[in-house]
Design a protein around this motif. Structure first.
Motif, PDB file in Angstrom:
ATOM      1  N   UNK A  85      45.636  41.028  21.241  1.00  0.00           N
ATOM      2  CA  UNK A  85      45.565  40.890  22.689  1.00  0.00           C
ATOM      3  C   UNK A  85      46.006  39.497  23.112  1.00  0.00           C
ATOM      4  N   UNK A  86      46.824  39.427  24.178  1.00  0.00           N
ATOM      5  CA  UNK A  86      47.326  38.172  24.720  1.00  0.00           C
ATOM      6  C   UNK A  86      46.570  37.853  25.999  1.00  0.00           C
ATOM      7  N   UNK A  87      45.623  36.961  25.929  1.00  0.00           N
ATOM      8  CA  UNK A  87      44.800  36.643  27.098  1.00  0.00           C
ATOM      9  C   UNK A  87      45.629  36.032  28.223  1.00  0.00           C
ATOM     10  N   UNK A  88      46.470  35.064  27.893  1.00  0.00           N
ATOM     11  CA  UNK A  88      47.193  34.310  28.914  1.00  0.00           C
ATOM     12  C   UNK A  88      48.181  35.129  29.719  1.00  0.00           C
ATOM     13  N   UNK A  89      48.785  36.148  29.120  1.00  0.00           N
ATOM     14  CA  UNK A  89      49.821  36.931  29.794  1.00  0.00           C
ATOM     15  C   UNK A  89      49.300  38.236  30.398  1.00  0.00           C
ATOM     16  N   UNK A  90      48.026  38.524  30.236  1.00  0.00           N
ATOM     17  CA  UNK A  90      47.464  39.781  30.724  1.00  0.00           C
ATOM     18  C   UNK A  90      46.967  39.633  32.151  1.00  0.00           C
ATOM     19  N   UNK A  91      47.010  40.748  32.904  1.00  0.00           N
ATOM     20  CA  UNK A  91      46.450  40.793  34.254  1.00  0.00           C
ATOM     21  C   UNK A  91      45.406  41.896  34.287  1.00  0.00           C
ATOM     22  N   UNK A  92      44.169  41.510  34.677  1.00  0.00           N
ATOM     23  CA  UNK A  92      43.081  42.480  34.704  1.00  0.00           C
ATOM     24  C   UNK A  92      42.277  42.309  35.984  1.00  0.00           C
ATOM     25  N   UNK A  93      41.658  43.398  36.382  1.00  0.00           N
ATOM     26  CA  UNK A  93      40.784  43.377  37.554  1.00  0.00           C
ATOM     27  C   UNK A  93      39.597  42.461  37.244  1.00  0.00           C
ATOM     28  N   UNK A  94      39.220  41.558  38.163  1.00  0.00           N
ATOM     29  CA  UNK A  94      38.157  40.593  37.846  1.00  0.00           C
ATOM     30  C   UNK A  94      36.778  41.223  37.670  1.00  0.00           C
ATOM     31  N   UNK A 108      42.071  57.983  29.895  1.00  0.00           N
ATOM     32  CA  UNK A 108      41.543  57.337  31.099  1.00  0.00           C
ATOM     33  C   UNK A 108      41.299  55.842  30.911  1.00  0.00           C
ATOM     34  N   UNK A 109      41.300  55.373  29.675  1.00  0.00           N
ATOM     35  CA  UNK A 109      41.147  53.941  29.416  1.00  0.00           C
ATOM     36  C   UNK A 109      42.489  53.227  29.322  1.00  0.00           C
ATOM     37  N   UNK A 110      43.583  53.990  29.350  1.00  0.00           N
ATOM     38  CA  UNK A 110      44.921  53.406  29.262  1.00  0.00           C
ATOM     39  C   UNK A 110      45.647  53.409  30.599  1.00  0.00           C
ATOM     40  N   UNK A 111      44.906  53.602  31.689  1.00  0.00           N
ATOM     41  CA  UNK A 111      45.515  53.603  33.010  1.00  0.00           C
ATOM     42  C   UNK A 111      46.125  52.235  33.287  1.00  0.00           C
ATOM     43  N   UNK A 112      47.332  52.209  33.814  1.00  0.00           N
ATOM     44  CA  UNK A 112      48.060  50.968  34.131  1.00  0.00           C
ATOM     45  C   UNK A 112      48.234  50.069  32.903  1.00  0.00           C
ATOM     46  N   UNK A 113      48.409  50.666  31.770  1.00  0.00           N
ATOM     47  CA  UNK A 113      48.616  49.923  30.518  1.00  0.00           C
ATOM     48  C   UNK A 113      49.958  50.363  29.931  1.00  0.00           C
ATOM     49  N   UNK A 114      51.083  49.931  30.543  1.00  0.00           N
ATOM     50  CA  UNK A 114      52.399  50.497  30.197  1.00  0.00           C
ATOM     51  C   UNK A 114      52.834  50.270  28.753  1.00  0.00           C
ATOM     52  N   UNK A 115      52.347  49.247  28.109  1.00  0.00           N
ATOM     53  CA  UNK A 115      52.771  48.973  26.735  1.00  0.00           C
ATOM     54  C   UNK A 115      52.388  50.108  25.785  1.00  0.00           C
ATOM     55  N   UNK A 116      51.313  50.825  26.113  1.00  0.00           N
ATOM     56  CA  UNK A 116      50.843  51.895  25.239  1.00  0.00           C
ATOM     57  C   UNK A 116      51.026  53.278  25.852  1.00  0.00           C
ATOM     58  N   UNK A 117      51.978  53.419  26.767  1.00  0.00           N
ATOM     59  CA  UNK A 117      52.222  54.713  27.403  1.00  0.00           C
ATOM     60  C   UNK A 117      52.598  55.787  26.385  1.00  0.00           C
ATOM     61  N   UNK A 118      53.185  55.403  25.282  1.00  0.00           N
ATOM     62  CA  UNK A 118      53.591  56.378  24.265  1.00  0.00           C
ATOM     63  C   UNK A 118      52.405  57.069  23.616  1.00  0.00           C
ATOM     64  N   UNK A 119      51.222  56.475  23.725  1.00  0.00           N
ATOM     65  CA  UNK A 119      50.040  57.053  23.088  1.00  0.00           C
ATOM     66  C   UNK A 119      49.216  57.928  24.039  1.00  0.00           C
ATOM     67  N   UNK A 120      49.686  58.089  25.276  1.00  0.00           N
ATOM     68  CA  UNK A 120      48.996  58.969  26.217  1.00  0.00           C
ATOM     69  C   UNK A 120      49.165  60.419  25.786  1.00  0.00           C
ATOM     70  N   UNK A 121      48.104  61.198  25.892  1.00  0.00           N
ATOM     71  CA  UNK A 121      48.176  62.633  25.623  1.00  0.00           C
ATOM     72  C   UNK A 121      48.588  63.380  26.887  1.00  0.00           C
ATOM     73  N   UNK A 122      48.170  62.880  28.036  1.00  0.00           N
ATOM     74  CA  UNK A 122      48.496  63.475  29.331  1.00  0.00           C
ATOM     75  C   UNK A 122      49.408  62.483  30.049  1.00  0.00           C
ATOM     76  N   UNK A 171      39.867  46.361  34.126  1.00  0.00           N
ATOM     77  CA  UNK A 171      40.958  47.304  33.956  1.00  0.00           C
ATOM     78  C   UNK A 171      42.266  46.593  34.214  1.00  0.00           C
ATOM     79  N   UNK A 172      43.339  47.134  33.619  1.00  0.00           N
ATOM     80  CA  UNK A 172      44.647  46.518  33.764  1.00  0.00           C
ATOM     81  C   UNK A 172      45.144  46.621  35.197  1.00  0.00           C
ATOM     82  N   UNK A 173      45.746  45.539  35.700  1.00  0.00           N
ATOM     83  CA  UNK A 173      46.431  45.524  36.991  1.00  0.00           C
ATOM     84  C   UNK A 173      47.735  44.774  36.794  1.00  0.00           C
ATOM     85  N   UNK A 174      48.664  44.886  37.711  1.00  0.00           N
ATOM     86  CA  UNK A 174      49.929  44.162  37.598  1.00  0.00           C
ATOM     87  C   UNK A 174      50.674  44.512  36.330  1.00  0.00           C
ATOM     88  N   UNK A 175      50.930  43.512  35.490  1.00  0.00           N
ATOM     89  CA  UNK A 175      51.635  43.765  34.225  1.00  0.00           C
ATOM     90  C   UNK A 175      50.717  44.412  33.192  1.00  0.00           C
TER      91      UNK A 175
END
Length: 195
Positions: free
Chosen positions: A37-46, A154-168, A50-54
């Motif tokens: 996990x890259x803390x400095x480059x991640x955007x999360x809801x305060x 439901x835990x990968x919402x707005x997490x585009x790097x791992x979109x390939x692992x979505x089942x739905x 949950x992931x927001x932005x990038x």
């Protein structure tokens, strides 16, 4: 007073142990994909984490050799009446030197810096829950175990790097890409445990 120093010392012993473990891994072992996990480059809801932005950003992907990987699949993946669901679990046994290639050090393990890292295995994505040192020689770490739990859609919402692992795939508007773990070639190399 009669202490003698022979050809066997800590460096020789750990080098031979790493060679033996590497040989075991090559003949009967497995591999898994690790993301830090890259803390400095991640955007999360305060508030909601949950992931927001990038979204959450990760270093990787590292294709790491493992001595053994145990993937425990759940029998029932449907949510319970309480809203909870059962997830798959993963137990990985590997060499510390291999895990250290991801930048995870003994200090990181003691301070829990692995808690947002990810593992891909069997085309599923897992969240790292625990990392334990299981074998040492004179405080040199040799064997490490990693315990992880499956991450559901439901835990990968707005997490585009791992979109390939979505089942739905309807949960992510972007076009799914090929599985990330298939892109990484397995690690080869020599018998040098510090390579």
């Amino acid at each position: 007073m009669d202490w003698k120093r022979g050809r066997w010392n800590i460096n020789t012993e750990t080098t031979l142990i790493h060679r033996g473990l590497r040989g075991w891994q090559r003949s009967t072992g497995d591999s898994f994909t690790y993301f830090r996990w890259q803390y400095g480059d991640s955007e999360m809801h305060p508030v909601y984490d949950e992931a927001t932005g990038v979204g959450k950003q990760f270093y990787g992907l590292w294709q790491l050799p493992a001595l053994h990987v145990n993937h425990s699949e759940t029998g029932n993946t449907e949510p319970r009446d309480s809203g909870l669901y059962i997830v798959d679990s993963l137990h990985v046994t590997c060499e510390f030197d291999q895990l250290a290639k991801t930048g995870l050090t003994d200090i990181n393990i003691k301070h829990g810096a692995f808690q947002r890292d990810r593992i891909a295995y069997d085309n599923l994505l897992f969240a790292v829950k625990q990392v334990d040192i299981r074998g040492q020689i004179r405080r040199r770490d040799i064997i490490v175990t990693i315990d992880a739990e499956q991450i559901r859609d439901d835990e990968l919402v707005n997490d585009p790097q791992f979109a390939a692992y979505l089942r739905d795939f309807s949960r992510n508007p972007s076009e799914p890409q090929a599985l990330l773990s298939a892109d990484a070639s397995e690690e080869g190399g020599d018998d040098d445990p510090y390579a």
